[in-house]
Motif scaffolding. Sequence first.
Motif, mmCIF file in Angstrom:
data_model
loop_
_atom_site.group_PDB
_atom_site.id
_atom_site.type_symbol
_atom_site.label_atom_id
_atom_site.label_comp_id
_atom_site.label_asym_id
_atom_site.label_seq_id
_atom_site.Cartn_x
_atom_site.Cartn_y
_atom_site.Cartn_z
ATOM 1 N N GLY A 94 0.708 -1.295 0.147
ATOM 2 C CA GLY A 94 -0.066 0.170 -0.159
ATOM 3 C C GLY A 94 0.816 1.182 0.026
ATOM 4 O O GLY A 94 0.613 2.207 -0.722
ATOM 5 N N LEU A 95 1.870 1.134 0.899
ATOM 6 C CA LEU A 95 2.864 2.564 0.824
ATOM 7 C C LEU A 95 3.589 2.743 -0.475
ATOM 8 O O LEU A 95 3.631 3.872 -0.983
ATOM 9 C CB LEU A 95 3.907 2.182 1.904
ATOM 10 N N ALA A 100 3.956 5.812 -5.603
ATOM 11 C CA ALA A 100 3.907 5.725 -6.987
ATOM 12 C C ALA A 100 2.581 6.901 -7.598
ATOM 13 O O ALA A 100 2.833 7.810 -8.447
ATOM 14 C CB ALA A 100 3.515 4.653 -7.500
ATOM 15 N N ASP A 101 1.389 6.747 -6.836
ATOM 16 C CA ASP A 101 0.214 7.731 -7.228
ATOM 17 C C ASP A 101 0.672 9.269 -6.867
ATOM 18 O O ASP A 101 0.292 10.098 -7.622
ATOM 19 C CB ASP A 101 -1.069 7.187 -6.470
ATOM 20 N N LEU A 102 1.217 9.537 -5.731
ATOM 21 C CA LEU A 102 1.678 10.757 -5.377
ATOM 22 C C LEU A 102 2.525 11.409 -6.303
ATOM 23 O O LEU A 102 2.522 12.468 -6.626
ATOM 24 C CB LEU A 102 2.070 10.703 -3.949
ATOM 25 N N ALA A 109 -6.393 12.140 -1.816
ATOM 26 C CA ALA A 109 -7.808 11.056 -1.350
ATOM 27 C C ALA A 109 -7.555 9.917 -2.339
ATOM 28 O O ALA A 109 -7.684 8.750 -2.064
ATOM 29 C CB ALA A 109 -8.933 11.951 -1.688
ATOM 30 N N ALA A 110 -7.198 10.442 -3.752
ATOM 31 C CA ALA A 110 -7.450 9.194 -4.497
ATOM 32 C C ALA A 110 -6.007 8.272 -4.421
ATOM 33 O O ALA A 110 -6.029 6.746 -4.554
ATOM 34 C CB ALA A 110 -7.232 9.887 -6.039
ATOM 35 N N ALA A 111 -5.009 8.818 -4.085
ATOM 36 C CA ALA A 111 -3.707 7.942 -3.595
ATOM 37 C C ALA A 111 -3.910 7.333 -2.358
ATOM 38 O O ALA A 111 -3.687 5.858 -2.430
ATOM 39 C CB ALA A 111 -2.282 8.768 -3.490
ATOM 40 N N ALA A 112 -4.742 7.543 -1.389
ATOM 41 C CA ALA A 112 -5.044 6.681 -0.469
ATOM 42 C C ALA A 112 -6.204 5.747 -0.580
ATOM 43 O O ALA A 112 -5.831 4.479 -0.258
ATOM 44 C CB ALA A 112 -5.610 7.702 0.602
ATOM 45 N N VAL A 170 9.004 9.941 2.149
ATOM 46 C CA VAL A 170 8.819 9.438 3.376
ATOM 47 C C VAL A 170 7.984 8.008 3.243
ATOM 48 O O VAL A 170 8.472 6.993 3.944
ATOM 49 C CB VAL A 170 8.294 10.404 4.303
ATOM 50 N N ALA A 171 6.946 7.910 2.645
ATOM 51 C CA ALA A 171 6.282 6.610 2.445
ATOM 52 C C ALA A 171 7.213 5.560 1.949
ATOM 53 O O ALA A 171 7.225 4.388 2.362
ATOM 54 C CB ALA A 171 5.140 6.808 1.699
ATOM 55 N N THR A 172 8.122 5.954 0.766
ATOM 56 C CA THR A 172 9.065 5.112 0.257
ATOM 57 C C THR A 172 9.964 4.528 1.392
ATOM 58 O O THR A 172 10.460 3.245 1.381
ATOM 59 C CB THR A 172 9.584 5.593 -0.762
ATOM 60 N N ALA A 173 10.457 5.331 2.125
ATOM 61 C CA ALA A 173 11.540 4.912 3.265
ATOM 62 C C ALA A 173 10.862 4.076 4.112
ATOM 63 O O ALA A 173 11.494 2.966 4.683
ATOM 64 C CB ALA A 173 11.774 6.227 3.919
ATOM 65 N N VAL A 174 9.660 4.192 4.561
ATOM 66 C CA VAL A 174 8.988 3.224 5.270
ATOM 67 C C VAL A 174 8.646 1.933 4.612
ATOM 68 O O VAL A 174 8.883 1.071 5.235
ATOM 69 C CB VAL A 174 7.717 3.846 6.009
ATOM 70 N N GLU A 175 8.194 2.188 3.351
ATOM 71 C CA GLU A 175 8.276 0.790 2.762
ATOM 72 C C GLU A 175 9.593 -0.054 2.480
ATOM 73 O O GLU A 175 9.450 -1.289 2.895
ATOM 74 C CB GLU A 175 7.676 1.039 1.173
ATOM 75 N N ASP A 176 10.847 0.692 2.427
ATOM 76 C CA ASP A 176 11.718 0.013 2.150
ATOM 77 C C ASP A 176 12.203 -0.654 3.522
ATOM 78 O O ASP A 176 12.852 -1.731 3.411
ATOM 79 C CB ASP A 176 12.977 0.849 1.568
ATOM 80 N N ASP A 177 11.751 -0.068 4.766
ATOM 81 C CA ASP A 177 12.164 -0.483 5.850
ATOM 82 C C ASP A 177 11.290 -1.948 6.186
ATOM 83 O O ASP A 177 12.008 -2.693 6.826
ATOM 84 C CB ASP A 177 12.028 0.491 7.020
ATOM 85 N N LEU A 178 10.042 -1.655 5.921
ATOM 86 C CA LEU A 178 9.329 -2.905 6.199
ATOM 87 C C LEU A 178 9.861 -4.214 5.232
ATOM 88 O O LEU A 178 9.897 -5.260 5.895
ATOM 89 C CB LEU A 178 7.861 -2.499 5.615
#
Length: 257
Positions: A94-95, A100-102, A109-112, A170-178
């Motif tokens: 999801g992240l 990617a959408d952002l 809203a659409a990206a979420a 920031v979302a990409t950084a959290v995704e990479d950590d996960l």
Amino acid sequence: MLLLAGAALLLWPGRRAVVRLAERAAGPEVPGGGPATGAPVVLAAVLAAAVGAMLSTPLVAVLAAAVAAAGVRGWTGRRAAAQVDARLRGLADGLGALAADLRSGRSMAAAAAAAEQACGDPRAGLWLVRALRTPEAPPDEAPGEIVDTLTRIAAATRLSTRTGCSLAAVATAVEDDLRARARHRAELRSATAGPRASAAVLAGLPLLGLLMGSGVGADPWRVLTTTGAGQALLVGGVALEAAGLVWSHRLVERALR
């Protein structure tokens, strides 16, 4: 006996019912993680105790109930852990979709909404959307690792809102950590697969000894269940088996943390 066996076959739940019971036994989810004792554990203990009482002595019935409850609890615990891993992978997906959408210029809203669909798991998608839309609110009740992830997602959303930095980055950084944590856990599981298999084989050796003794006409089961010394040995053996399995399980869990 035949009537009881027939009734058990008629009442035995199907695969979907077993899965639903396992999910109930794995919940409610609490921040500390781990499944709560549920209906399957109690049902397994009662059935094992009834069969043990019919086929052998009250002591065997008690031991059978304890072993069955521990086995079902361990099974539901493994299912709960697998579900947590799947939801963490869903949050990472999801992240990735959100970032990617952002970056493509879509609205928040659409990206979420796209990120919620990309999660795959409905509950994980709902958690992700809540962390993005209401980052100030505390995360919902969930296992500890998921709560930590949702807290980081909410913190990333607050950071983007307050400072104007790119939420996609920031979302990409959290995704990479996960994803890095998921790879690390998978490597540890592969490394501990051999010791876990060895522990399972060693746990089954006493049953093999009973079968071999029965094969040569020694009847060890009667000695273990009808004599005082045999019952003491039976209780001690089951206790040692349980202690060994719990110890090996905790070693593996500690390595995976």
